[in-house]
Design an enzyme around this catalytic site. Structure first.
Site, PDB file in Angstrom:
ATOM      1  N   HIS A   1      24.232 -25.691  -8.693  1.00 48.20           N
ATOM      2  CA  HIS A   1      24.692 -25.558 -10.084  1.00 48.20           C
ATOM      3  C   HIS A   1      24.301 -26.803 -10.867  1.00 48.20           C
ATOM      4  O   HIS A   1      24.059 -27.862 -10.288  1.00 48.20           O
ATOM      5  CB  HIS A   1      26.201 -25.339 -10.151  1.00 48.20           C
ATOM      6  CG  HIS A   1      26.992 -26.370  -9.418  1.00 48.20           C
ATOM      7  ND1 HIS A   1      27.177 -26.317  -8.048  1.00 48.20           N
ATOM      8  CD2 HIS A   1      27.608 -27.493  -9.834  1.00 48.20           C
ATOM      9  CE1 HIS A   1      27.889 -27.361  -7.669  1.00 48.20           C
ATOM     10  NE2 HIS A   1      28.156 -28.101  -8.732  1.00 48.20           N
ATOM     11  N   PHE A   2      24.294 -26.640 -12.181  1.00 48.76           N
ATOM     12  CA  PHE A   2      23.946 -27.724 -13.100  1.00 48.76           C
ATOM     13  C   PHE A   2      25.154 -28.026 -13.974  1.00 48.76           C
ATOM     14  O   PHE A   2      25.788 -27.113 -14.505  1.00 48.76           O
ATOM     15  CB  PHE A   2      22.743 -27.323 -13.976  1.00 48.76           C
ATOM     16  CG  PHE A   2      21.476 -27.156 -13.185  1.00 48.76           C
ATOM     17  CD1 PHE A   2      21.279 -26.026 -12.399  1.00 48.76           C
ATOM     18  CD2 PHE A   2      20.503 -28.130 -13.197  1.00 48.76           C
ATOM     19  CE1 PHE A   2      20.123 -25.869 -11.641  1.00 48.76           C
ATOM     20  CE2 PHE A   2      19.338 -27.980 -12.447  1.00 48.76           C
ATOM     21  CZ  PHE A   2      19.147 -26.853 -11.667  1.00 48.76           C
TER      22      PHE A   2
ATOM     23  N   ILE B   1      36.469 -26.186 -14.375  1.00 46.72           N
ATOM     24  CA  ILE B   1      37.937 -26.104 -14.402  1.00 46.72           C
ATOM     25  C   ILE B   1      38.598 -27.500 -14.363  1.00 46.72           C
ATOM     26  O   ILE B   1      39.744 -27.656 -14.766  1.00 46.72           O
ATOM     27  CB  ILE B   1      38.403 -25.210 -13.218  1.00 46.72           C
ATOM     28  CG1 ILE B   1      39.746 -24.571 -13.491  1.00 46.72           C
ATOM     29  CG2 ILE B   1      38.429 -25.974 -11.929  1.00 46.72           C
ATOM     30  CD1 ILE B   1      40.101 -23.510 -12.458  1.00 46.72           C
TER      31      ILE B   1
HETATM   32  P1  AMP Z   1      29.843 -30.509  -7.611  1.00 48.62           P
HETATM   33  O1  AMP Z   1      30.758 -31.598  -7.157  1.00 48.62           O
HETATM   34  O2  AMP Z   1      28.571 -30.984  -8.252  1.00 48.62           O
HETATM   35  O3  AMP Z   1      29.631 -29.528  -6.486  1.00 48.62           O
HETATM   36  O4  AMP Z   1      30.588 -29.774  -8.780  1.00 48.62           O
HETATM   37  C1  AMP Z   1      31.494 -28.734  -8.589  1.00 48.62           C
HETATM   38  C2  AMP Z   1      32.242 -28.603  -9.877  1.00 48.62           C
HETATM   39  O5  AMP Z   1      32.917 -27.373  -9.852  1.00 48.62           O
HETATM   40  C3  AMP Z   1      33.280 -29.693 -10.116  1.00 48.62           C
HETATM   41  O6  AMP Z   1      33.000 -30.350 -11.335  1.00 48.62           O
HETATM   42  C4  AMP Z   1      34.597 -28.923 -10.141  1.00 48.62           C
HETATM   43  O7  AMP Z   1      35.468 -29.438 -11.108  1.00 48.62           O
HETATM   44  C5  AMP Z   1      34.154 -27.528 -10.485  1.00 48.62           C
HETATM   45  N1  AMP Z   1      34.968 -26.436 -10.002  1.00 48.62           N
HETATM   46  C6  AMP Z   1      35.568 -26.316  -8.785  1.00 48.62           C
HETATM   47  N2  AMP Z   1      36.196 -25.128  -8.691  1.00 48.62           N
HETATM   48  C7  AMP Z   1      35.972 -24.483  -9.864  1.00 48.62           C
HETATM   49  C8  AMP Z   1      36.354 -23.209 -10.399  1.00 48.62           C
HETATM   50  N3  AMP Z   1      37.104 -22.350  -9.689  1.00 48.62           N
HETATM   51  N4  AMP Z   1      35.957 -22.884 -11.651  1.00 48.62           N
HETATM   52  C9  AMP Z   1      35.208 -23.747 -12.376  1.00 48.62           C
HETATM   53  N5  AMP Z   1      34.821 -24.956 -11.942  1.00 48.62           N
HETATM   54  C10 AMP Z   1      35.190 -25.323 -10.693  1.00 48.62           C
END
Ligand code: AMP
Length: 145
Positions: free
Chosen positions: A104-105, A36
């Site tokens: 997650h990746f 997002i």
């Molecule tokens: P990390 O910092 O590796 O945990 O990555 C988490 C990712 O999730 C970040 O790149 C955020 O931009 C993304 N993110 C956070 N909330 C959402 C959401 N509701 N939908 C999609 N992506 C998200």
């Protein structure tokens, strides 16, 4: 040391269907949806359904399924956006940059003439994310994935 899983983290809620996402792919073990706050156009996340905080808490079968799905989705992202390169990354722990405590990746297209936008910083417009998800999903369908 295993981090404790919070079943109310944002990806757990997306997996349960309590929150929306721009989904591009799903199989028995994973889903993939648009980030997002994308660092580049096409930034997509592959999320194992298994409730694990990080790579260390994920089963071997879950890890294998996640890499398989990541390869499938990355192929489609590459064909859809025709970037100059693709970064695949995965963060474990806040000190490593992890902001959502569900493993997650990241699939992050890189364009030679563009620097990355900040990590989890600026939310993209919903209509842009929707259009990008539709394009990736269409490529996946074409690829038979
Ligand atoms: P990390 O910092 O590796 O945990 O990555 C988490 C990712 O999730 C970040 O790149 C955020 O931009 C993304 N993110 C956070 N909330 C959402 C959401 N509701 N939908 C999609 N992506 C998200």
């Amino acid at each position: 040391m295993q981090a404790e899983y919070d079943s109310n983290n944002i990806f757990a809620r997306i997996l349960r269907g309590e929150l929306p996402c721009f989904k591009v792919y799903e199989d028995a073990d994973t889903i993939a949806f648009m980030d997002i706050m994308p660092q580049s156009d096409g930034h997509t996340l592959v999320v194992p359904k298994e409730p694990a905080v990080d790579i260390f808490g994920l089963s071997e079968a879950g890890a294998a399924a996640a890499i398989r799905a990541t390869q499938i989705v990355a192929r489609a992202v590459r064909e859809t956006f025709a970037p100059d390169g693709v970064v695949i990354s995965q963060f474990n722990g806040a000190a490593a940059g992890q902001t959502v405590p569900h493993v997650h990746f990241h699939i992050v297209p890189r364009y030679a003439d563009q620097s990355l936008r900040g990590h989890a910083r600026d939310q993209q417009k919903m209509e842009v994310l929707k259009a990008h998800a539709e394009r990736v999903a269409a490529t996946l369908a074409k690829q038979g994935a």
